[in-house]
Design a protein around this motif. Structure first.
Motif, PDB file in Angstrom:
ATOM      1  N   GLU A  36      38.917  26.630  45.311  1.00  0.00           N
ATOM      2  CA  GLU A  36      38.377  27.941  45.683  1.00  0.00           C
ATOM      3  C   GLU A  36      39.494  28.860  46.124  1.00  0.00           C
ATOM      4  O   GLU A  36      40.459  28.434  46.752  1.00  0.00           O
ATOM      5  CB  GLU A  36      37.362  27.793  46.814  1.00  0.00           C
ATOM      6  CG  GLU A  36      36.028  27.283  46.375  1.00  0.00           C
ATOM      7  CD  GLU A  36      35.020  27.308  47.503  1.00  0.00           C
ATOM      8  OE1 GLU A  36      35.115  28.205  48.363  1.00  0.00           O
ATOM      9  OE2 GLU A  36      34.162  26.434  47.513  1.00  0.00           O
ATOM     10  N   HIS A  37      39.321  30.118  45.796  1.00  0.00           N
ATOM     11  CA  HIS A  37      40.337  31.111  46.145  1.00  0.00           C
ATOM     12  C   HIS A  37      39.639  32.282  46.823  1.00  0.00           C
ATOM     13  O   HIS A  37      38.753  32.888  46.244  1.00  0.00           O
ATOM     14  CB  HIS A  37      41.051  31.579  44.873  1.00  0.00           C
ATOM     15  CG  HIS A  37      42.139  32.548  45.136  1.00  0.00           C
ATOM     16  ND1 HIS A  37      43.285  32.218  45.805  1.00  0.00           N
ATOM     17  CD2 HIS A  37      42.268  33.855  44.830  1.00  0.00           C
ATOM     18  CE1 HIS A  37      44.057  33.280  45.889  1.00  0.00           C
ATOM     19  NE2 HIS A  37      43.458  34.286  45.303  1.00  0.00           N
ATOM     20  N   GLU A  81      44.684  41.997  43.590  1.00  0.00           N
ATOM     21  CA  GLU A  81      45.346  41.189  42.577  1.00  0.00           C
ATOM     22  C   GLU A  81      45.380  41.897  41.218  1.00  0.00           C
ATOM     23  O   GLU A  81      46.280  41.658  40.425  1.00  0.00           O
ATOM     24  CB  GLU A  81      44.616  39.856  42.420  1.00  0.00           C
ATOM     25  CG  GLU A  81      44.747  38.966  43.636  1.00  0.00           C
ATOM     26  CD  GLU A  81      43.922  37.704  43.494  1.00  0.00           C
ATOM     27  OE1 GLU A  81      43.306  37.512  42.432  1.00  0.00           O
ATOM     28  OE2 GLU A  81      43.906  36.930  44.449  1.00  0.00           O
ATOM     29  N   THR A  82      44.424  42.761  40.958  1.00  0.00           N
ATOM     30  CA  THR A  82      44.349  43.422  39.654  1.00  0.00           C
ATOM     31  C   THR A  82      44.838  44.866  39.686  1.00  0.00           C
ATOM     32  O   THR A  82      44.742  45.561  38.682  1.00  0.00           O
ATOM     33  CB  THR A  82      42.900  43.399  39.147  1.00  0.00           C
ATOM     34  OG1 THR A  82      42.066  44.047  40.086  1.00  0.00           O
ATOM     35  CG2 THR A  82      42.425  41.983  38.921  1.00  0.00           C
ATOM     36  N   VAL A  83      45.353  45.323  40.804  1.00  0.00           N
ATOM     37  CA  VAL A  83      45.811  46.711  40.906  1.00  0.00           C
ATOM     38  C   VAL A  83      46.970  46.982  39.944  1.00  0.00           C
ATOM     39  O   VAL A  83      47.148  48.102  39.475  1.00  0.00           O
ATOM     40  CB  VAL A  83      46.182  47.061  42.360  1.00  0.00           C
ATOM     41  CG1 VAL A  83      47.471  46.402  42.791  1.00  0.00           C
ATOM     42  CG2 VAL A  83      46.279  48.558  42.526  1.00  0.00           C
TER      43      VAL A  83
END
Length: 74
Positions: free
Chosen positions: A15-16, A23-25
């Motif tokens: 799990e994260h 993280e997707t910026v």
């Protein structure tokens, strides 16, 4: 240990709990940079026709007889 216990431990470890938006910026920043570069390329072609208007006028005068004036329904 049973297989169920091992699977539970592996699932718990996998799990994260991070911030997905942070993280997707980078995808958004790269896309913005690409679009900005394309905008600069597009803007560089602005007013190109007027840069060579004297050549276009000279060509039109020299070849005035070669051009047939044909409109709709010729």
């Amino acid at each position: 240990m049973t297989i169920a216990t091992i699977a539970a431990l592996v699932a718990e470890e996998a799990e994260h709990h991070g911030n997905v938006a942070l993280e997707t910026v980078w995808y958004g920043l790269v896309a913005a940079a690409v679009f900005a570069a394309l905008a600069l390329v597009t803007a560089s072609y602005r007013n190109v026709a007027n840069r060579h208007s004297d050549k276009a006028e000279a060509y039109a005068k020299a070849h005035a007889n070669d051009v047939q004036q044909a409109g709709h329904g010729h």
